[in-house]
Design a protein around this motif. Structure first.
Motif, short mmCIF file in Angstrom:
data_model
loop_
_atom_site.label_atom_id
_atom_site.label_comp_id
_atom_site.label_asym_id
_atom_site.label_seq_id
_atom_site.Cartn_x
_atom_site.Cartn_y
_atom_site.Cartn_z
N MET A 1 40.13 0.75 -21.20
CA MET A 1 40.46 -0.37 -20.25
C MET A 1 40.57 0.10 -19.06
O MET A 1 40.66 -1.07 -18.04
N LEU A 2 41.34 1.05 -18.62
CA LEU A 2 41.82 1.01 -17.50
C LEU A 2 40.66 1.85 -16.52
O LEU A 2 40.13 1.15 -15.48
N THR A 3 40.06 2.84 -17.17
CA THR A 3 38.34 3.76 -16.15
C THR A 3 37.35 2.14 -16.21
O THR A 3 36.92 2.27 -15.16
N GLY A 4 37.29 1.47 -17.17
CA GLY A 4 36.52 0.51 -16.28
C GLY A 4 36.67 -0.34 -16.00
O GLY A 4 36.23 -0.72 -15.18
N GLU A 5 38.05 -0.84 -15.56
CA GLU A 5 38.21 -1.59 -14.38
C GLU A 5 37.94 -1.13 -13.53
O GLU A 5 38.32 -1.47 -12.63
N MET A 6 38.54 -0.08 -13.12
CA MET A 6 37.92 0.79 -12.11
C MET A 6 37.36 1.57 -11.63
O MET A 6 36.89 2.47 -10.60
N VAL A 7 35.53 1.15 -12.23
CA VAL A 7 34.45 1.43 -11.45
C VAL A 7 34.45 1.59 -10.33
O VAL A 7 34.72 0.24 -9.98
N GLY A 8 34.06 2.57 -9.68
CA GLY A 8 33.80 2.75 -8.21
C GLY A 8 34.78 2.65 -7.22
O GLY A 8 34.76 2.68 -6.33
N ARG A 9 36.08 3.33 -7.81
CA ARG A 9 37.33 2.72 -7.16
C ARG A 9 37.89 4.13 -7.40
O ARG A 9 37.78 4.43 -8.17
N LYS A 10 38.51 4.82 -6.66
CA LYS A 10 39.74 5.73 -6.54
C LYS A 10 40.54 5.96 -6.89
O LYS A 10 41.22 4.66 -6.97
N LEU A 11 41.10 7.09 -8.53
CA LEU A 11 42.08 7.32 -9.02
C LEU A 11 42.63 8.26 -8.81
O LEU A 11 42.27 8.83 -8.63
N ALA A 12 43.89 8.94 -8.99
CA ALA A 12 44.98 9.51 -8.58
C ALA A 12 45.35 10.09 -9.54
O ALA A 12 45.52 9.17 -10.50
N VAL A 13 44.95 11.34 -10.35
CA VAL A 13 45.24 12.14 -11.62
C VAL A 13 46.72 13.38 -11.66
O VAL A 13 46.42 13.83 -10.42
N SER A 14 47.86 12.86 -12.13
CA SER A 14 49.30 13.77 -11.25
C SER A 14 49.49 14.56 -13.01
O SER A 14 49.20 13.65 -13.68
N LEU A 15 50.37 15.09 -12.59
CA LEU A 15 50.78 15.94 -13.48
C LEU A 15 52.54 16.65 -13.11
O LEU A 15 52.17 16.76 -12.08
N CYS A 16 53.34 15.46 -13.56
CA CYS A 16 54.62 16.52 -13.50
C CYS A 16 55.06 15.81 -11.70
O CYS A 16 55.61 16.89 -10.72
N ASP A 17 54.78 15.15 -11.26
CA ASP A 17 54.16 14.27 -9.69
C ASP A 17 53.31 15.42 -8.97
O ASP A 17 53.61 15.48 -7.37
N HIS A 18 52.72 16.11 -9.33
CA HIS A 18 52.07 16.48 -8.94
C HIS A 18 50.35 15.96 -8.44
O HIS A 18 49.60 16.17 -10.21
N VAL A 19 49.98 15.87 -7.70
CA VAL A 19 48.64 15.22 -7.54
C VAL A 19 47.34 16.32 -8.03
O VAL A 19 47.43 17.18 -7.50
N LEU A 20 46.70 16.27 -8.96
CA LEU A 20 46.42 16.96 -9.20
C LEU A 20 44.40 17.34 -8.81
O LEU A 20 43.66 17.45 -8.08
N VAL A 21 44.35 15.41 -7.98
CA VAL A 21 42.81 15.26 -8.53
C VAL A 21 43.02 13.57 -7.67
O VAL A 21 43.73 12.92 -8.51
N LYS A 22 41.95 13.70 -6.98
CA LYS A 22 41.62 11.95 -6.62
C LYS A 22 40.33 12.16 -6.30
O LYS A 22 39.10 12.53 -5.88
N VAL A 23 39.67 11.31 -7.49
CA VAL A 23 38.14 10.68 -7.60
C VAL A 23 37.91 8.96 -7.51
O VAL A 23 38.71 8.06 -8.00
N GLN B 1 33.43 6.55 -12.39
CA GLN B 1 32.02 6.42 -12.73
C GLN B 1 31.31 5.61 -13.55
O GLN B 1 30.63 5.43 -13.61
N GLU B 2 32.66 5.92 -14.60
CA GLU B 2 31.81 4.80 -15.47
C GLU B 2 33.04 4.95 -16.29
O GLU B 2 34.66 5.98 -16.51
N ARG B 3 33.60 3.96 -17.37
CA ARG B 3 34.27 3.60 -18.19
C ARG B 3 34.45 4.65 -18.85
O ARG B 3 33.22 5.60 -19.87
N LEU B 4 35.42 5.38 -19.12
CA LEU B 4 36.31 7.00 -20.40
C LEU B 4 36.43 6.21 -21.96
O LEU B 4 37.68 5.75 -21.73
N GLU B 5 36.21 6.64 -22.59
CA GLU B 5 36.72 6.64 -24.21
C GLU B 5 37.54 7.53 -24.00
O GLU B 5 37.72 8.77 -25.57
N GLY B 6 38.71 8.03 -23.85
CA GLY B 6 39.98 8.62 -24.95
C GLY B 6 39.66 10.42 -23.68
O GLY B 6 39.79 10.87 -25.00
#
Length: 126
Positions: free
Chosen positions: A62-84, A87-92
């Motif tokens: 649901m999140l990735t479907g709503e965010m297509v074309g927009r920037k999303l940060a991926v974090s783990l333990c308060d460390h930003v791993l990547v900002k992307v 590109q498309e809805r991702l199914e899990g």
């Protein structure tokens, strides 16, 4: 994600607590539970390939479907791993490109509960 500890005798160390991946934008934040993760090389780049548990899969789609074309940060333990840019809805499931294979291994280890969050500091600086 379930942690498995194949402990032999009383001297074996217990598994560490697992950490969740966080996907975040100014409009949304989603913490997901990873069912499987492994370091891989994707198109010659060090990465982690992951699959989410069922409840997280639905929310992630649901999140990735709503965010297509927009920037999303991926974090783990308060460390930003990547900002992307999504590109498309991702199914899990997905792939996260990381700076080095050592960083990919560290991320997988923390998510699997075999390493602690501070081990990520050597790989991710803000």
């Amino acid at each position: 994600m379930s942690a498995f500890c194949f402990c032999l005798g009383a001297s074996a160390a217990p598994a560490l607590a697992q950490s969740d991946l966080v996907f975040e934008s100014p409009e949304a934040r989603l913490e997901v539970s990873v069912a499987r993760i492994e370091p891989v090389f994707m198109h010659g780049r060090p990465s982690v390939q992951f699959a989410l548990d069922d409840p997280s899969s639905e929310a992630f789609a649901m999140l990735t479907g709503e965010m297509v074309g927009r920037k999303l940060a991926v974090s783990l333990c308060d460390h930003v791993l990547v900002k992307v840019v999504v590109q498309e809805r991702l199914e899990g499931r997905g792939i996260i490109n990381l700076p080095t294979i050592e960083a990919a291994i560290a991320v997988a280890d923390v998510i699997q509960g075999t390493a602690e969050c501070p081990t990520l500091a050597a790989h991710f600086h803000e």
